[in-house]
Enzyme design. Structure first.
Site, mmCIF file in Angstrom:
data_model
loop_
_atom_site.group_PDB
_atom_site.id
_atom_site.type_symbol
_atom_site.label_atom_id
_atom_site.label_comp_id
_atom_site.label_asym_id
_atom_site.label_seq_id
_atom_site.Cartn_x
_atom_site.Cartn_y
_atom_site.Cartn_z
ATOM 1 N N LYS A 122 0.835 -1.199 0.000
ATOM 2 C CA LYS A 122 0.000 0.000 0.000
ATOM 3 C C LYS A 122 0.874 1.256 0.000
ATOM 4 O O LYS A 122 0.714 2.140 -0.846
ATOM 5 C CB LYS A 122 -0.923 0.009 1.226
ATOM 6 C CG LYS A 122 -1.866 1.182 1.230
ATOM 7 C CD LYS A 122 -2.298 1.580 2.620
ATOM 8 C CE LYS A 122 -1.221 2.348 3.337
ATOM 9 N NZ LYS A 122 -1.584 2.861 4.648
ATOM 10 N N ASP A 141 -5.978 0.849 0.860
ATOM 11 C CA ASP A 141 -6.018 1.125 2.294
ATOM 12 C C ASP A 141 -7.410 0.758 2.807
ATOM 13 O O ASP A 141 -8.224 0.225 2.061
ATOM 14 C CB ASP A 141 -5.680 2.611 2.564
ATOM 15 C CG ASP A 141 -6.493 3.514 1.658
ATOM 16 O OD1 ASP A 141 -7.631 3.134 1.293
ATOM 17 O OD2 ASP A 141 -6.001 4.596 1.303
#
Ligand code: SF4
Length: 219
Positions: A122, A141
């Site tokens: 991420k 996320d």
């Protein structure tokens, strides 16, 4: 995931129309700053991170400075971001690796970014997209994961598996800002509690609308 391939094009077109300037809300001026800001943003709001980073970047303007940082001093500065001990460890560890292995420059590939302590896909995706304008994947996320599930683009909870589903659905040209589009939509209309389906321009394409607002099924 039924119909996801058919719906993804219109979903992206409508998101892009509504949020033409979707980008990270984190303030940064270079790839090192977006890396540090993204590490700080875990379990913390972007607004709070943006209040911390100006002073932080003044005190530690380079990877070398961060690599040499006194751990307790750094923890004191980033404390309001929460989880400050782990975050300080990640920031110093990443900075040391950048200095030792990458001549002090944040690397610009997924493979290299994943060698930095505390950096998973991420964070690497955000650094690549925001810092270098490159897309090797799609950042997932909490917010992007929630939106992907509500929009019927993935059934997975694990962010890496959600990312895999999204990469199979979303055209590569749209990878760069897909996370930012989802996050903006989450903020505007689809927060974790009480999504505003009746006002949502995606409700005709979203399999969750009727679940949250049964009255929409009849309309
Ligand atoms: Fe979220 Fe509702 Fe819009 Fe679907 S219709 S994206 S659940 S606000």
């Amino acid at each position: 995931m039924e119909g996801a391939r058919r719906r993804i094009g219109p979903i992206i077109r409508l998101l892009r129309k509504r949020y033409p300037r979707a980008r990270t809300a984190l303030a940064f001026g270079n790839p090192l700053e977006i890396l540090v800001a993204t590490i700080l943003a875990a379990q913390c709001t972007d607004e709070r991170v943006n209040r911390i980073t100006p002073g932080l970047f003044r005190a530690y303007p380079t990877a070398e400075a961060l690599a040499r940082a006194d751990r307790e001093e750094l923890e004191g500065i980033i404390r309001p971001a929460g989880f400050f001990r782990n975050k300080a460890k990640s920031i110093i560890g990443a900075a040391r690796r950048i200095v030792d292995s990458y001549d002090g420059v944040v690397p610009d590939s997924m493979t290299e970014l994943l060698t930095l302590p505390g950096v998973a896909r991420k964070t690497a995706n955000i650094v690549l997209a925001a810092g270098y304008g490159k897309a090797e994947g799609i950042a997932v996320d909490t917010h992007a994961g929630r939106l992907a599930r509500r929009l019927g683009l993935s059934r997975e909870n694990d962010p890496v598996k959600v990312e895999r589903d999204l990469m199979a659905l979303v055209a590569k040209k749209d990878w760069l800002d897909f996370n930012f589009l989802l996050v903006e939509h989450g903020r505007a209309l689809c927060p974790s509690r009480k999504p505003k389906c009746p006002e949502c321009f995606l409700r005709g394409l979203c399999p969750s609308a009727a679940a949250f607002h049964p009255e929409l099924e009849a309309s």
